[in-house]
Design a protein around this motif. Structure first.
Motif, short mmCIF file in Angstrom:
data_model
loop_
_atom_site.label_atom_id
_atom_site.label_comp_id
_atom_site.label_asym_id
_atom_site.label_seq_id
_atom_site.Cartn_x
_atom_site.Cartn_y
_atom_site.Cartn_z
N ASP A 191 0.82 -1.27 -0.09
CA ASP A 191 0.01 0.00 0.18
C ASP A 191 0.81 1.19 0.02
N GLY A 192 1.83 1.16 0.88
CA GLY A 192 2.78 2.45 0.80
C GLY A 192 3.49 2.85 -0.31
N PRO A 193 4.12 1.88 -1.08
CA PRO A 193 4.71 2.21 -2.35
C PRO A 193 3.67 2.43 -3.42
N ASP A 194 2.83 1.86 -3.47
CA ASP A 194 1.63 2.14 -4.16
C ASP A 194 1.10 3.71 -4.53
N ALA A 195 0.81 3.95 -3.19
CA ALA A 195 0.48 5.48 -2.82
C ALA A 195 1.38 6.38 -3.03
N VAL A 196 2.79 6.41 -2.76
CA VAL A 196 3.62 7.07 -3.23
C VAL A 196 3.93 7.21 -4.48
N THR A 197 3.91 6.12 -5.28
CA THR A 197 3.83 5.94 -6.74
C THR A 197 2.84 7.04 -7.51
N LEU A 198 1.73 6.74 -7.00
CA LEU A 198 0.72 7.51 -7.33
C LEU A 198 0.97 8.95 -7.40
N LEU A 199 1.66 9.32 -6.04
CA LEU A 199 1.61 11.06 -5.67
C LEU A 199 2.78 11.36 -6.83
N GLY A 200 3.80 10.72 -7.12
CA GLY A 200 4.78 10.99 -7.94
C GLY A 200 5.98 11.96 -7.18
N MET A 201 6.75 12.03 -8.15
CA MET A 201 8.36 12.49 -7.49
C MET A 201 8.15 14.01 -7.33
N GLU A 202 7.45 14.83 -8.02
CA GLU A 202 7.30 16.29 -7.74
C GLU A 202 6.32 16.30 -6.63
N GLY A 203 5.30 15.64 -6.64
CA GLY A 203 4.48 15.64 -5.27
C GLY A 203 5.23 15.37 -4.06
N LEU A 204 6.02 14.44 -4.14
CA LEU A 204 6.85 14.08 -2.82
C LEU A 204 7.99 15.10 -2.49
N ARG A 205 8.67 15.61 -3.62
CA ARG A 205 9.73 16.48 -3.40
C ARG A 205 9.00 17.93 -2.98
N GLY A 206 7.67 18.40 -3.05
CA GLY A 206 7.17 19.24 -2.52
C GLY A 206 6.92 19.29 -1.11
#
Length: 225
Positions: A191-206
């Motif tokens: 669940d964690g990796p799937d959710a983060v992948t959906l968020l995407g790199m730019e979303g996580l960096r922000g």
């Protein structure tokens, strides 16, 4: 294309590298090679993998990778600051008082780099653990688990702490403990990796400035950020 080795704490971190970071950084000409920290040898001779118990085990794996891969551009770590062995460089003399959580973790990263003393070593510690990233992807996790209330509560808790990376690191309030209390069926490996992948790199960096700084350092290895 340059190659960067990533020493991961466990399976969750390796899943994040393989399913999320690897394809994202490939767009910047960086090929990630992930390995899980070797922790023990079983009686039958097989290697135990995952988890961190002593700094000496981390150091041994790091030096082995640095010495055996001179063609790699760098070796980095993907370890949780929460639960890092207390004998790790920089843990005993972390700044106190008015120092922020990020200042403390960056102090430990600097001491790790100084201790290893290798120009291709770029340490990174997740502030405070990998599940921090899932708090950043609260909306995406809620969609995956069909639980809008969970998404709202995760966002509320992250905002109350000052952001996902600020969700604190005690046995009762660490990000992983909060997730399991709110959703006992949560799977850290899926669940964690799937959710983060959906968020995407730019979303996580922000949402996660300490993570963003790490990604900048990696991209800068190949001329850019």
């Amino acid at each position: 294309m340059i190659t960067v080795g990533v020493l991961c704490e466990g399976q969750t971190e390796e899943n994040m590298v393989e399913g999320f970071l690897k394809p994202e950084l490939a767009e910047h000409g960086i090929h990630l090679v992930s390995t899980i920290l070797h922790t023990k040898t079983a009686a039958g001779g097989g290697g135990g993998r995952g988890g961190v118990s002593k700094w000496s085990k981390i150091e041994k794996d790091l030096r082995n990778r640095l010495n055996s891969t001179p063609h790699w551009a760098a070796v980095t770590t993907f370890l949780d600051y929460y639960g890092l062995p207390q004998d790790s460089p920089g843990m005993a003399d972390r700044p106190q008082g008015g120092a922020s959580r990020r200042e403390r973790v960056e102090h430990v990263e600097r001491r790790m780099a100084e201790h290893i003393g290798h120009p291709r070593f770029l340490p990174y510690l997740v502030l405070h653990e990998t599940e921090t990233w899932v708090f950043a992807a609260a909306e995406q996790l809620g969609e995956l688990l069909d639980d809008a209330g969970l998404a709202g509560e995760l966002k509320r808790q992250a905002d109350a702490e000052g952001g996902p990376e600020e969700v604190n690191n005690s046995p009762d309030t660490a990000p992983s403990k909060r997730l399991l209390r709110l959703f006992p069926g949560y799977s850290k490996l899926l669940d964690g990796p799937d959710a983060v992948t959906l968020l995407g790199m730019e979303g996580l960096r922000g949402a996660c400035p300490h993570f963003d700084a790490w990604i900048c350092r990696l991209i800068a290895l190949n001329n850019g950020c």
